[in-house]
Design a protein around this motif. Structure first.
Motif, mmCIF file in Angstrom:
data_model
loop_
_atom_site.group_PDB
_atom_site.id
_atom_site.type_symbol
_atom_site.label_atom_id
_atom_site.label_comp_id
_atom_site.label_asym_id
_atom_site.label_seq_id
_atom_site.Cartn_x
_atom_site.Cartn_y
_atom_site.Cartn_z
ATOM 1 N N LYS A 183 4.200 1.618 -4.420
ATOM 2 C CA LYS A 183 5.213 1.488 -5.470
ATOM 3 C C LYS A 183 4.507 1.069 -6.725
ATOM 4 C CE LYS A 183 6.176 -2.332 -2.781
ATOM 5 N NZ LYS A 183 4.814 -2.219 -1.747
ATOM 6 N N THR A 184 3.344 0.345 -6.796
ATOM 7 C CA THR A 184 2.673 -0.341 -7.938
ATOM 8 C C THR A 184 2.454 1.056 -8.881
ATOM 9 O OG1 THR A 184 2.347 -2.354 -7.458
ATOM 10 C CG2 THR A 184 0.905 -1.454 -9.148
ATOM 11 N N THR A 185 1.859 1.956 -7.885
ATOM 12 C CA THR A 185 1.226 3.320 -8.477
ATOM 13 C C THR A 185 2.522 4.157 -9.201
ATOM 14 O OG1 THR A 185 -0.544 3.028 -6.996
ATOM 15 C CG2 THR A 185 -0.163 5.213 -8.304
ATOM 16 N N GLY A 244 0.666 -1.167 -0.100
ATOM 17 C CA GLY A 244 -0.138 0.043 -0.018
ATOM 18 C C GLY A 244 0.742 1.249 -0.067
HETATM 19 N N1 LIG Z 1 -7.469 1.046 -8.469
HETATM 20 C C1 LIG Z 1 -7.183 1.751 -7.322
HETATM 21 N N2 LIG Z 1 -8.539 2.391 -6.905
HETATM 22 C C2 LIG Z 1 -8.404 2.817 -5.595
HETATM 23 N N3 LIG Z 1 -7.290 2.874 -4.773
HETATM 24 C C3 LIG Z 1 -6.246 1.978 -5.068
HETATM 25 C C4 LIG Z 1 -5.900 1.380 -6.309
HETATM 26 N N4 LIG Z 1 -4.989 0.726 -6.565
HETATM 27 C C5 LIG Z 1 -4.365 1.140 -5.598
HETATM 28 N N5 LIG Z 1 -4.950 1.683 -4.511
HETATM 29 C C6 LIG Z 1 -4.706 2.202 -3.130
HETATM 30 O O1 LIG Z 1 -3.490 3.349 -3.331
HETATM 31 C C7 LIG Z 1 -2.525 2.870 -2.491
HETATM 32 C C8 LIG Z 1 -1.007 2.450 -3.120
HETATM 33 O O2 LIG Z 1 -1.204 1.318 -3.971
HETATM 34 P P1 LIG Z 1 -0.073 0.615 -4.649
HETATM 35 O O3 LIG Z 1 0.540 1.775 -5.381
HETATM 36 O O4 LIG Z 1 -0.676 -0.529 -5.289
HETATM 37 O O5 LIG Z 1 0.832 0.235 -3.256
HETATM 38 P P2 LIG Z 1 1.783 -0.974 -3.294
HETATM 39 O O6 LIG Z 1 2.326 -1.276 -4.614
HETATM 40 O O7 LIG Z 1 3.180 -0.305 -2.762
HETATM 41 O O8 LIG Z 1 1.292 -2.113 -2.549
HETATM 42 C C9 LIG Z 1 -2.975 1.874 -1.579
HETATM 43 O O9 LIG Z 1 -3.657 2.465 -0.245
HETATM 44 C C10 LIG Z 1 -3.900 1.273 -2.264
HETATM 45 O O10 LIG Z 1 -5.157 0.726 -1.536
#
Ligand SMILES: Nc1ncnc2c1ncn2[C@@H]1O[C@H](COP(=O)(O)OP(=O)(O)O)[C@@H](O)[C@H]1O
Ligand SMILES: [Mg+2]
Length: 236
Positions: free
Chosen positions: A42-44, A39
């Protein structure tokens, strides 16, 4: 020479801000890690680079701001994204998946020799060459995802949690093969990983994200020596 530079990148999902000024840079041919808990964003961060999430701030690639470009434009500029969950085409064979990775290329001989390179790097894929991707083990699917991305001949590979769901020894094998790919190809890499021990097998430096912000950055050697990294990400 810097290949990729993020300057104060921001991103929202609806009204919720999930990146709050992420900055990092990847040198030409370098490998940089993005560490952090579930959360953290990273992915974002990777999605903001590949154009699958709308971002603010600046995303400089090869000197030009690519922020706002469409995913296919970003891919055509030489950035390949291996997403979390691998994104393979299960109904297609290993061979077909590798060929799809090369769909923009016209250099047939180069494609053939790159397929051979992938099969040397990941011998499991040679054994499963005519199997459907859906029949592969998790580790093999991850190898295929990396192999397919490599087939596009990228200058920069974005790699998201290659270890997800893999047994520790399999994850190590996958990371070591990717490290070899890096050494032999010179492709730059931005590597998202929750398991810092694995990331440090591949990257020269890393940044740690917490709630969409960089909280620490350094070389792999520096980070390995820090108590807070040991406690939070190295299991001791
Ligand atoms: N498609 C989405 N819609 C709403 N919130 C999202 C979505 N994808 C991720 N999030 C939220 O955005 C935040 C960052 O997510 P993400 O980038 O996936 O983190 P990581 O890859 O570090 O686990 C988290 O709080 C996650 O719940
Ligand atoms: Mg993630």
């Amino acid at each position: 020479m810097t290949l990729l530079e993020l300057q104060s990148v921001t991103a929202f999902y609806g009204p919720v801000q999930v990146l709050d000024g992420v900055s990092l840079s990847v040198p030409e041919g370098g490998a940089v890690g993005i560490l952090g808990a579930n959360g953290a964003g990273k992915t974002t961060t990777l999605r903001s680079i590949s154009g699958t999430v709308r971002a603010g701030g600046r995303i400089l690639y090869d000197g030009a701001d690519i922020r706002g470009k469409r995913p296919e434009q970003v891919a055509a500029m030489g950035i390949a994204h291996v997403p979390e969950g691998r994104g393979g085409f299960g109904a297609l064979t290993v061979r077909e998946n590798l060929r799809i990775g090369a769909y923009l290329r016209r250099d047939r001989k180069g494609v053939e020799s790159d397929i051979e390179f992938v099969l040397e790097l990941f011998p499991n894929l040679r054994e499963r060459y005519k199997s459907h991707a859906s029949a592969l083990s998790g580790g093999e699917q991850q190898m295929l995802a990396v192999g397919r991305a490599f087939m596009a001949k990228p200058r920069l590979l974005l790699l998201d949690e290659a270890s997800l769901g893999l047994a520790p020894s399999t994850a190590m094998t996958v990371y070591d093969a990717i490290a070899k790919l890096r050494r032999e190809s010179g492709i730059a890499m931005l590597v998202v990983e929750q398991n810092a021990n694995l990331a440090f097998r591949l990257v020269d430096s890393a940044t740690v994200l917490e709630t969409g912000r960089n909280v620490l950055s350094g070389t792999s050697a520096e980070l390995k020596g820090m108590d807070e990294i040991r406690r939070a990400y190295l299991g001791g």
